[in-house]
Design a protein around this motif. Structure first.
Motif, PDB file in Angstrom:
ATOM      1  N   GLU A 130       0.838  -1.200   0.000  1.00 11.68           N
ATOM      2  CA  GLU A 130       0.000   0.000   0.000  1.00 11.68           C
ATOM      3  C   GLU A 130       0.869   1.245   0.000  1.00 11.68           C
ATOM      4  O   GLU A 130       0.614   2.211  -0.726  1.00 11.68           O
ATOM      5  CB  GLU A 130      -0.909  -0.030   1.241  1.00 11.68           C
ATOM      6  CG  GLU A 130      -2.048   0.956   1.179  1.00 11.68           C
ATOM      7  CD  GLU A 130      -2.757   1.025   2.519  1.00 11.68           C
ATOM      8  OE1 GLU A 130      -3.420   2.038   2.793  1.00 11.68           O
ATOM      9  OE2 GLU A 130      -2.628   0.047   3.309  1.00 11.68           O
ATOM     10  N   GLY A 131       1.932   1.196   0.815  1.00 16.17           N
ATOM     11  CA  GLY A 131       2.873   2.311   0.887  1.00 16.17           C
ATOM     12  C   GLY A 131       3.514   2.580  -0.463  1.00 16.17           C
ATOM     13  O   GLY A 131       3.630   3.726  -0.901  1.00 16.17           O
ATOM     14  N   LEU A 132       3.936   1.507  -1.125  1.00 12.62           N
ATOM     15  CA  LEU A 132       4.558   1.638  -2.430  1.00 12.62           C
ATOM     16  C   LEU A 132       3.594   2.248  -3.425  1.00 12.62           C
ATOM     17  O   LEU A 132       3.964   3.116  -4.224  1.00 12.62           O
ATOM     18  CB  LEU A 132       5.036   0.273  -2.941  1.00 12.62           C
ATOM     19  CG  LEU A 132       6.355  -0.247  -2.360  1.00 12.62           C
ATOM     20  CD1 LEU A 132       6.669  -1.631  -2.885  1.00 12.62           C
ATOM     21  CD2 LEU A 132       7.484   0.721  -2.654  1.00 12.62           C
ATOM     22  N   GLN A 133       2.372   1.798  -3.345  1.00 17.58           N
ATOM     23  CA  GLN A 133       1.340   2.326  -4.245  1.00 17.58           C
ATOM     24  C   GLN A 133       1.156   3.814  -4.071  1.00 17.58           C
ATOM     25  O   GLN A 133       1.105   4.575  -5.029  1.00 17.58           O
ATOM     26  CB  GLN A 133       0.003   1.620  -3.968  1.00 17.58           C
ATOM     27  CG  GLN A 133      -0.345   0.621  -5.053  1.00 17.58           C
ATOM     28  CD  GLN A 133      -1.558  -0.216  -4.660  1.00 17.58           C
ATOM     29  OE1 GLN A 133      -2.154  -0.018  -3.595  1.00 17.58           O
ATOM     30  NE2 GLN A 133      -1.925  -1.151  -5.516  1.00 17.58           N
ATOM     31  N   LYS A 134       1.097   4.230  -2.774  1.00 13.16           N
ATOM     32  CA  LYS A 134       0.918   5.647  -2.471  1.00 13.16           C
ATOM     33  C   LYS A 134       2.114   6.461  -2.980  1.00 13.16           C
ATOM     34  O   LYS A 134       1.943   7.560  -3.505  1.00 13.16           O
ATOM     35  CB  LYS A 134       0.761   5.843  -0.957  1.00 13.16           C
ATOM     36  CG  LYS A 134      -0.687   5.748  -0.523  1.00 13.16           C
ATOM     37  CD  LYS A 134      -0.830   6.260   0.893  1.00 13.16           C
ATOM     38  CE  LYS A 134      -2.272   6.100   1.374  1.00 13.16           C
ATOM     39  NZ  LYS A 134      -2.332   6.107   2.842  1.00 13.16           N
TER      40      LYS A 134
END
Lengths: 251, 232
Positions: free
Chosen positions: B8-12
């Protein structure tokens, strides 16, 4: 006007307390080959450095065709007339064999690239290395490197070539190929001043032998005379010892 | 659980990139521009300084030594401030980019001078003697024989220097030069995603460094003198 190509007159040189040369005089005529022999540390190589003006003498004069080169200011112009072959070859590592021979022609003599290349190939052929023109120094054997060094000196069309122990860094197998090139040059009439320990070569090729010890010339003359009937006992001792040592008397 | 939040962090982070890539690209261009100009300027200045230090007379050699000492002995940021905030007092007003170019070039030049001095001195003195014996003047010998060999030997140090510059040009944001770091600060101050924004920038720097390192390795190989290849 003197007829000598090179005149060395009463040269003195000391480094600190060490009197390396104490009154050296000799001369060299066009087409002549002279060999300087003598024990190590007697100033033989220093004479060559002085003639090439890499170090100035303390006293005395050196004339190249009547120009006093110890008093000239355009040192680099005089040096173009004097070839130098180094004990450690001194080839430029970043250039090919051909590049090494060409650079003096293009940068010093301002010759065109094509003309310089032709001369370079001609000189490489002369020392038997036309097939190694594109090799770099690190890819050549010691004997080949020294032959490139000789070709580089020859290409400048010098009036004389100085050889500073040209085979001392070579093993005996490779020494021969360099000496053969030098022998050929001698017969072709090149003017050469050679410092060497190769007695067999000195005996057969030199027009005259100069025996030096402790900064003075003890004796000079025809090699046959110095080898068979020297006047000075030290000459006898030195030459006989070396001849015995290398068993080269018959070569 | 952990993997999920990481993804999720990478996506953000990627979303931040997508939302801001024109600004980031603009910053990136400025960073690369600063780095290339100052590293080349540094090579030229460094070469002159090294030659002055080794071959110059006592006076020139002394001046160069003092200059290099001053630059190496003071922080880069201080030099940047002196040039950007200090010079206007003498009527010299520079844009942030010009001030950065000048101070990074001077700084890099001082360091590169020392790299080159080492490599010039590692070329054997016999090479210059051989050049002289062909009738070259001292300066001809230096330019045609010594420098071509010394410059090759200094390529690995220059790779290092280039990479330093790539990262240290980020200091230029402090004097408001809008390079990569400067743009990142603006982006972060708008979206409040400081961690992810700076992580993204760190990643861009890392990518750049890897890219340029490979490029310089290739150059190094290209300029290796045959017979001098490194063998394990």
């Amino acid at each position: 006007m003197s007829k000598h190509l090179l005149r060395v007159e009463n040269i003195y040189k000391s480094f600190g307390d060490n009197d390396v040369l104490r009154g050296i005089s000799f001369h060299l005529d066009k087409g002549e080959t002279k060999v300087i022999v003598g024990p190590s540390g007697t100033g033989k190589s220093t004479i060559l450095s002085l003639i090439n003006m890499l170090v100035p003498p303390d006293k005395g004069h050196i004339y190249l065709e009547d120009i006093d080169i110890t008093r000239t200011r355009d040192v680099h112009k005089i040096r173009q007339n004097i070839g130098f072959v180094f004990q450690d070859f001194g080839l430029f590592n970043h250039l090919t064999a051909k590049g090494n021979v060409m650079i003096g022609l293009t940068k010093v003599k301002k010759m065109g690239k094509k003309e310089a290349e032709e001369i370079a190939m001609e000189e490489l052929r002369r020392v038997g290395l036309e097939n190694f023109a594109d090799q770099y120094p690190a890819q050549l054997s010691g004997g080949q490197k020294q032959r490139v060094g000789i070709a580089r000196a020859l290409a400048m069309r010098p009036k004389l070539i100085l050889f500073d122990e040209p085979t001392s860094a070579l093993d005996p197998e490779l020494t021969g190929e360099v000496l053969n090139v030098m022998r050929k040059l001698a017969t072709e009439g090149m003017t050469m001043l050679i410092v060497t320990h190769e007695m067999g070569f000195a005996r057969t090729v030199a027009d005259e032998l100069i025996f030096m010890e402790d900064g003075v010339i003890l004796e000079q003359g025809l090699p046959e005379k110095l080898f068979t009937n020297p006047e000075h006992p030290r000459t006898r001792e030195f030459l006989f010892k070396l001849t015995d040592l290398y068993n080269e008397g018959e070569r | 659980m952990f993997l999920g939040s990481l993804l999720e962090g990478l996506q953000k982070t990627f979303a931040i990139f997508l939302a801001n890539y024109p600004a980031l690209l603009r910053g990136l261009t400025v960073t690369i521009y600063l780095t290339i100009i100052t590293s080349i300027g540094g090579i030229i200045l460094g070469t002159l300084l090294a030659l002055g230090k080794i071959y110059g007379n006592k006076f020139i050699s002394g001046i160069v030594t003092v200059f290099i000492g001053l630059i190496q002995g003071t922080p880069l940021l201080v030099q940047l401030f002196v040039i950007y905030y200090g010079l206007p007092a003498y009527g010299i007003r520079l844009t942030p980019i010009t001030a950065a170019l000048i101070s990074f070039t001077i700084n890099s030049g001082a360091y590169q001078a020392e790299y080159l001095r080492g490599s010039i001195q590692s070329v054997s003195s016999g090479q210059l003697k051989a050049a002289l014996s062909l009738g070259m003047t001292r300066w001809q010998g230096i330019f045609y024989v010594i420098l071509p060999q010394a410059l090759r030997r200094v390529i690995p140090s220059w790779t290092n220097e280039f990479i330093y510059l790539l990262k240290y040009t980020s200091l230029a944001y402090i004097i408001t030069a809008q390079e990569l770091m400067g743009e990142a600060r603006i982006i972060a101050s708008r979206n409040y995603e400081f961690f992810k924004t700076y992580l993204l920038v760190a990643f861009i720097y890392l990518l750049l460094v890897l890219l340029f390192t490979r490029f310089f390795r290739r150059i190094e190989r290209r300029f290796t003198i045959p017979g001098f290849e490194f063998k394990r």
